[in-house]
Scaffold this active site. Structure first.
Site, PDB file in Angstrom:
ATOM      1  N   TYR A 164     -12.751 -39.478 108.041  1.00 29.54           N
ATOM      2  CA  TYR A 164     -12.193 -39.828 106.733  1.00 29.54           C
ATOM      3  C   TYR A 164     -13.126 -40.788 106.042  1.00 29.54           C
ATOM      4  O   TYR A 164     -13.557 -41.774 106.647  1.00 29.54           O
ATOM      5  CB  TYR A 164     -10.805 -40.469 106.855  1.00 29.54           C
ATOM      6  N   GLU A 178     -12.987 -42.137 102.251  1.00 31.42           N
ATOM      7  CA  GLU A 178     -12.704 -42.367 100.833  1.00 31.42           C
ATOM      8  C   GLU A 178     -13.645 -43.442 100.318  1.00 31.42           C
ATOM      9  O   GLU A 178     -13.942 -44.411 101.020  1.00 31.42           O
ATOM     10  CB  GLU A 178     -11.273 -42.860 100.645  1.00 31.42           C
ATOM     11  N   ASP A 210     -23.493 -27.278  82.538  1.00 34.85           N
ATOM     12  CA  ASP A 210     -22.924 -26.717  83.763  1.00 34.85           C
ATOM     13  C   ASP A 210     -23.935 -25.701  84.288  1.00 34.85           C
ATOM     14  O   ASP A 210     -23.942 -24.543  83.879  1.00 34.85           O
ATOM     15  CB  ASP A 210     -21.574 -26.063  83.459  1.00 34.85           C
ATOM     16  N   THR A 221     -22.671 -26.098  91.113  1.00 41.79           N
ATOM     17  CA  THR A 221     -22.242 -25.757  92.461  1.00 41.79           C
ATOM     18  C   THR A 221     -23.460 -25.911  93.373  1.00 41.79           C
ATOM     19  O   THR A 221     -24.602 -25.893  92.904  1.00 41.79           O
ATOM     20  CB  THR A 221     -21.771 -24.290  92.565  1.00 41.79           C
ATOM     21  N   LYS A 231     -24.611 -21.417  95.149  1.00 43.21           N
ATOM     22  CA  LYS A 231     -25.078 -20.165  94.538  1.00 43.21           C
ATOM     23  C   LYS A 231     -26.554 -19.980  94.886  1.00 43.21           C
ATOM     24  O   LYS A 231     -26.872 -19.974  96.066  1.00 43.21           O
ATOM     25  CB  LYS A 231     -24.733 -20.172  93.054  1.00 43.21           C
ATOM     26  N   ARG A 264     -20.487 -24.411 100.274  1.00 43.47           N
ATOM     27  CA  ARG A 264     -19.566 -24.311  99.143  1.00 43.47           C
ATOM     28  C   ARG A 264     -19.217 -25.719  98.664  1.00 43.47           C
ATOM     29  O   ARG A 264     -18.673 -26.517  99.425  1.00 43.47           O
ATOM     30  CB  ARG A 264     -18.311 -23.598  99.656  1.00 43.47           C
TER      31      ARG A 264
HETATM   32  C1  LIG Z   1     -19.316 -20.910  89.764  1.00 41.93           C
HETATM   33  C2  LIG Z   1     -19.147 -21.700  88.529  1.00 41.93           C
HETATM   34  C3  LIG Z   1     -18.222 -22.765  88.467  1.00 41.93           C
HETATM   35  C4  LIG Z   1     -17.193 -23.068  89.520  1.00 41.93           C
HETATM   36  O1  LIG Z   1     -17.546 -23.191  90.806  1.00 41.93           O
HETATM   37  P1  LIG Z   1     -16.409 -23.187  91.961  1.00 41.93           P
HETATM   38  O2  LIG Z   1     -17.111 -23.770  93.105  1.00 41.93           O
HETATM   39  O3  LIG Z   1     -15.980 -21.770  92.123  1.00 41.93           O
HETATM   40  O4  LIG Z   1     -15.287 -24.041  91.481  1.00 41.93           O
HETATM   41  C5  LIG Z   1     -18.179 -23.508  87.304  1.00 41.93           C
HETATM   42  N1  LIG Z   1     -18.977 -23.240  86.270  1.00 41.93           N
HETATM   43  C6  LIG Z   1     -19.871 -22.221  86.288  1.00 41.93           C
HETATM   44  C7  LIG Z   1     -20.728 -21.971  85.106  1.00 41.93           C
HETATM   45  C8  LIG Z   1     -19.972 -21.413  87.417  1.00 41.93           C
HETATM   46  O5  LIG Z   1     -20.850 -20.399  87.422  1.00 41.93           O
END
Ligand SMILES: *Cc1c(COP(=O)(O)O)cnc(C)c1O
Length: 418
Positions: free
Chosen positions: A64, A66, A210, A236, A239, A245
Site C-alpha cells: 500500500y 498512498e 492527450d 496511456t 499502447k 496498462r
Molecule cells: C486509449 C485512450 C484513452 C484512455 O485510456 P484507458 O487506459 O483505456 O483509460 C484516452 N484518450 C485517448 C486519446 C486514448 O487513445
C-alpha cells in the site's frame, strides 16, 4: 528484428496457478494462445516484454502506498519509493518534461486528473468531437467529462479527413474555452502542436495534449513531441509505448503540485506499485536504440499496410498515415465496418471499427504496434493487406485458406517464446 528476446511470457510460478486453479489457468492459456494465433491489429494494443510482465507479477503488488515518495500515508515504503522515483525520473528524461506523475491507473484517469488540476465544474473545453475521433473522456455525455464540463467539439474536414484548424480557431474565439484538448483515438496524422498552442494562447486557454496513442512513437523519435507546447500531456503507457496498462501525466514544474494533488488524493487512492515498477521498466526499454528502431518500423509498416489497403480498393482516411494508426473504409469491397470486423476476426485478423468523417457507415481502425513488436516488417504488411481483401471479397473455402495463412504467418513471429 526480434525485439523481445527473453524466452517466456508466463511467470515462473504459473505452475502453481495451474495446480491451484485450473479454471483460471485455462483462461490465461486460452487467451495467450489467441494472442499468438491471430494478428493483433487493434491500434491500442501491443505485447509487453517479459521484463514488464515480471515487474507486474512481482510482490510489489502487495504494497500500500498512498501519497508520493518520501511523503506516504503508510510505513514500509522505502523500496516502492525507489520504484516510483525511478519511473518519474525515466519518464521525465524520456520526454524532456520538468515533472512526471506516473500514478494514473489508466489513460482515462490521467485525462480526468488533468481536468481536475486545471478546471472547475461547468468550464468550457474545446476538444475533438467524438464522431471525429475524440475519446470518451473528451466530452462524451456517458462520461464524467461530458457531465461536469461544457464540451465543444471540433472536427476533421469531410474531404481530406484532416483537422480543420480554421474551425478550431473559430470555435475557440466563439466559445472562449478554459482548455483546448488535442488528442484522438483514430487520427493517423501528427497534430500541429505549435498551432494548437497558438490558438490556446489567443483565447488564454490551457492546452492539454492527450497523446495516449502516439506516446510510444514520441519516445522513439518517430513523432513530434508535444511537451514543449502543452501545459499538460496525458497518455496511456500500454499502447505503442509498450508498457503495462496504465496512465501518466507530464507537465511544467509550475503545475506539478496541482497535477499531483489532482491524481492523489482527488481522483485516486493508493498507487499501484507493481504497475509503476513495470512502467519504469518500459520507460527504460523505450530509451534504448532498439526502441527507436522499433518506433520507426511501426510507422514504416503502417505506411506499407495503408498503401496496400488502398491498392486493394479500400478508402484510406487522410490518404495514408504518419503513425501506427490506419483508418480505412471497406465499403468499396462491399462491407461496412462492422461486417468487415466480423469477417476479418473470423480469419484471425483482429481490429476495431471507427467513425468515418463523412458520417454514415462505419470504417475500420487498425494499427501496427503489436505486429511490429512480433518482428514483422514491410513484406509481411504487404501480404496482410492482400489477406484483408481476400477475407472480405470471398466466403467459404477462400476464408478458410486466409485463416490458415494468418495462423501460419503469426506462428512465424511468436510474441513470446516457450
Ligand atoms: C486509449 C485512450 C484513452 C484512455 O485510456 P484507458 O487506459 O483505456 O483509460 C484516452 N484518450 C485517448 C486519446 C486514448 O487513445
Amino acid at each position: 528484428m526480434a525485439v523481445i528476446a527473453a524466452p517466456t511470457a508466463t511467470p515462473a510460478d504459473f505452475d502453481s496457478l495451474l495446480r491451484q486453479d485450473p479454471e483460471v489457468a485455462e483462461i490465461v492459456l486460452g487467451e495467450s494462445a489467441r494472442q499468438g494465433e491471430g494478428l493483433q491489429l487493434i491500434a491500442a494494443e501491443n505485447f509487453v516484454s517479459p521484463a514488464v510482465l515480471a515487474a507486474l507479477g512481482s510482490p510489489l503488488v502487495n504494497k500500500y502506498a498512498e501519497g508520493y515518495p518520501g511523503a506516504r500515508h503508510h510505513g514500509g515504503c522505502e523500496w516502492v519509493d525507489e520504484a516510483e522515483r525511478l519511473a518519474v525520473r525515466r519518464a521525465a528524461a524520456l520526454f524532456g518534461a520538468e515533472h512526471a506523475n506516473v500514478q494514473p491507473h489508466s489513460g482515462s484517469s490521467a485525462v480526468l486528473a488533468a481536468y481536475a488540476a486545471l478546471l472547475e465544474p461547468g468550464d468550457t473545453v474545446l476538444a475533438m468531437g467524438l464522431s471525429a475521433g475524440g475519446h470518451l473522456t473528451h466530452g462524451s455525455p456517458a462520461n464524467l467529462s461530458g457531465r461536469w464540463f461544457d464540451f465543444v467539439g471540433y472536427g476533421v474536414d469531410g474531404q481530406t479527413g484532416l483537422i480543420d484548424y480554421d474551425r478550431v480557431r473559430a470555435l475557440a474565439r466563439e466559445h472562449r474555452p478554459r482548455a483546448v484538448v488535442c488528442g484522438s483515438i483514430s487520427y493517423p496524422r501528427h497534430p500541429d502542436y505549435a498551432l494548437f498552442r497558438e490558438i490556446a494562447d489567443e483565447v488564454d486557454a490551457y492546452l492539454i495534449v492527450d497523446a495516449s496513442h502516439p506516446m510510444g512513437l514520441i519516445a522513439g523519435g518517430a513523432a513530434p513531441n508535444p511537451v514543449p507546447y502543452a501545459d499538460v500531456v496525458c497518455a496511456t503507457t500500454h499502447k505503442v509505448l509498450r508498457g503495462p496498462r496504465g496512465g501518466m501525466i507530464l507537465c511544467h514544474s509550475a503545475l506539478a503540485e496541482r497535477v499531483d494533488r489532482a491524481v492523489f488524493p482527488f481522483t485516486q487512492g493508493g498507487a499501484q506499485m507493481h504497475t509503476i515498477a513495470a512502467k519504469a521498466v518500459a520507460f527504460g526499454e523505450a530509451a534504448t536504440p532498439a526502441f527507436t528502431t522499433y518506433a520507426h518500423q511501426v510507422v514504416a509498416n503502417a505506411r506499407v499496410l495503408a498503401a496496400g489497403l488502398e491498392a486493394e480498393g479500400f478508402g484510406v482516411l487522410t490518404g495514408g498515415t504518419d503513425t501506427h494508426l490506419i483508418g480505412a473504409d471497406p465499403t468499396p469491397l462491399g462491407r461496412d465496418g462492422r461486417a468487415a470486423r466480423a469477417h476479418l476476426a473470423a480469419a484471425g485478423l483482429v481490429l476495431d471499427t471507427c467513425a468515418l468523417p463523412h458520417g454514415g457507415a462505419r470504417g475500420i481502425r487498425l494499427g501496427t504496434a503489436a505486429v511490429t513488436t512480433q518482428g514483422m516488417g514491410e513484406q509481411e504488411m504487404a501480404r496482410i493487406a492482400a489477406l484483408f481483401a481476400l477475407a472480405l471479397r470471398d466466403e467459404g473455402e477462400q476464408s478458410r485458406r486466409v485463416r490458415t495463412e494468418v495462423r501460419e504467418l503469426a506462428g512465424r513471429f511468436p510474441p513470446y517464446r516457450g
